[in-house]
Write a protein that holds these residues in place. Sequence first.
Motif, PDB file in Angstrom:
ATOM      1  N   LYS A   2       0.825  -1.203   0.000  1.00 33.49           N
ATOM      2  CA  LYS A   2       0.000   0.000   0.000  1.00 33.49           C
ATOM      3  C   LYS A   2       0.861   1.256   0.000  1.00 33.49           C
ATOM      4  CE  LYS A   2      -3.918  -2.061   2.347  1.00 33.49           C
ATOM      5  NZ  LYS A   2      -4.743  -2.043   3.552  1.00 33.49           N
ATOM      6  N   PRO A 127     -11.532   7.304   3.103  1.00 38.13           N
ATOM      7  CA  PRO A 127     -11.221   5.876   2.918  1.00 38.13           C
ATOM      8  C   PRO A 127      -9.739   5.532   3.049  1.00 38.13           C
ATOM      9  CG  PRO A 127     -12.764   6.590   1.257  1.00 38.13           C
ATOM     10  CD  PRO A 127     -12.321   7.809   1.993  1.00 38.13           C
ATOM     11  N   PHE A 129      -7.973   5.893   5.578  1.00 42.90           N
ATOM     12  CA  PHE A 129      -7.808   5.304   6.901  1.00 42.90           C
ATOM     13  C   PHE A 129      -8.283   3.854   6.955  1.00 42.90           C
ATOM     14  CE2 PHE A 129      -8.400   9.921   7.627  1.00 42.90           C
ATOM     15  CZ  PHE A 129      -7.118  10.186   8.045  1.00 42.90           C
ATOM     16  N   PHE A 130      -9.018   3.440   5.924  1.00 41.80           N
ATOM     17  CA  PHE A 130      -9.510   2.064   5.874  1.00 41.80           C
ATOM     18  C   PHE A 130      -8.874   1.270   4.745  1.00 41.80           C
ATOM     19  CE2 PHE A 130     -12.963   4.794   7.497  1.00 41.80           C
ATOM     20  CZ  PHE A 130     -12.965   4.333   8.803  1.00 41.80           C
ATOM     21  N   GLY A 131      -7.817   1.805   4.140  1.00 38.80           N
ATOM     22  CA  GLY A 131      -7.074   1.086   3.113  1.00 38.80           C
ATOM     23  C   GLY A 131      -7.426   1.453   1.691  1.00 38.80           C
ATOM     24  N   GLY A 132      -8.330   2.353   1.457  1.00 34.24           N
ATOM     25  CA  GLY A 132      -8.702   2.726   0.095  1.00 34.24           C
ATOM     26  C   GLY A 132      -8.026   4.018  -0.318  1.00 34.24           C
ATOM     27  N   TRP A 133      -6.898   3.927  -0.943  1.00 36.89           N
ATOM     28  CA  TRP A 133      -6.121   5.119  -1.308  1.00 36.89           C
ATOM     29  C   TRP A 133      -6.544   5.702  -2.640  1.00 36.89           C
ATOM     30  CZ3 TRP A 133      -3.553   5.034  -5.871  1.00 36.89           C
ATOM     31  CH2 TRP A 133      -3.361   3.782  -6.459  1.00 36.89           C
TER      32      TRP A 133
END
Length: 151
Positions: A2, A127, A129-133
Amino acid sequence: MKKLSILITTLLVLAFAPVMFAVATEPVKMSTEKPATNPDLAAQAELEKAVAEFNGLNKKEKKSRFKEVKKMIKDLKADKKAGRLMDADTNLILLAILAILLPPLAIYLKERALTWKFWVSLILILPIFFGGWFLWLAAVILALLVVFDAI
């Protein structure tokens, strides 16, 4: 993985930043005047013209002009001390960098208000912060468009 994808995306955005600057700049205005061959000579002629005009004034007018200039210098020093004298290009560059790092903050600083663009940008970066860059890139694009007054 990531972090690598975020780094690559950031580098791509930075690579296209000069393109955004080129699009945002105003077109060059063509002048019908014949350009001066030497800018120093043109400045010297302008200075001589101003001095001749000043010497043609009476004593009272000269005194009032000196007072105006002293007031302008005082205001300029006060603005400089307060940090209000920043070049527009410098502000634009700093806002563009901030648009890449923190898009909602760049939008807020550009518009000086909490507009719909700010809220959309804020929702788009949540998002991360929840892994959706991937939505972060949309927020960056929105912020760059706002900074360069394209929206």
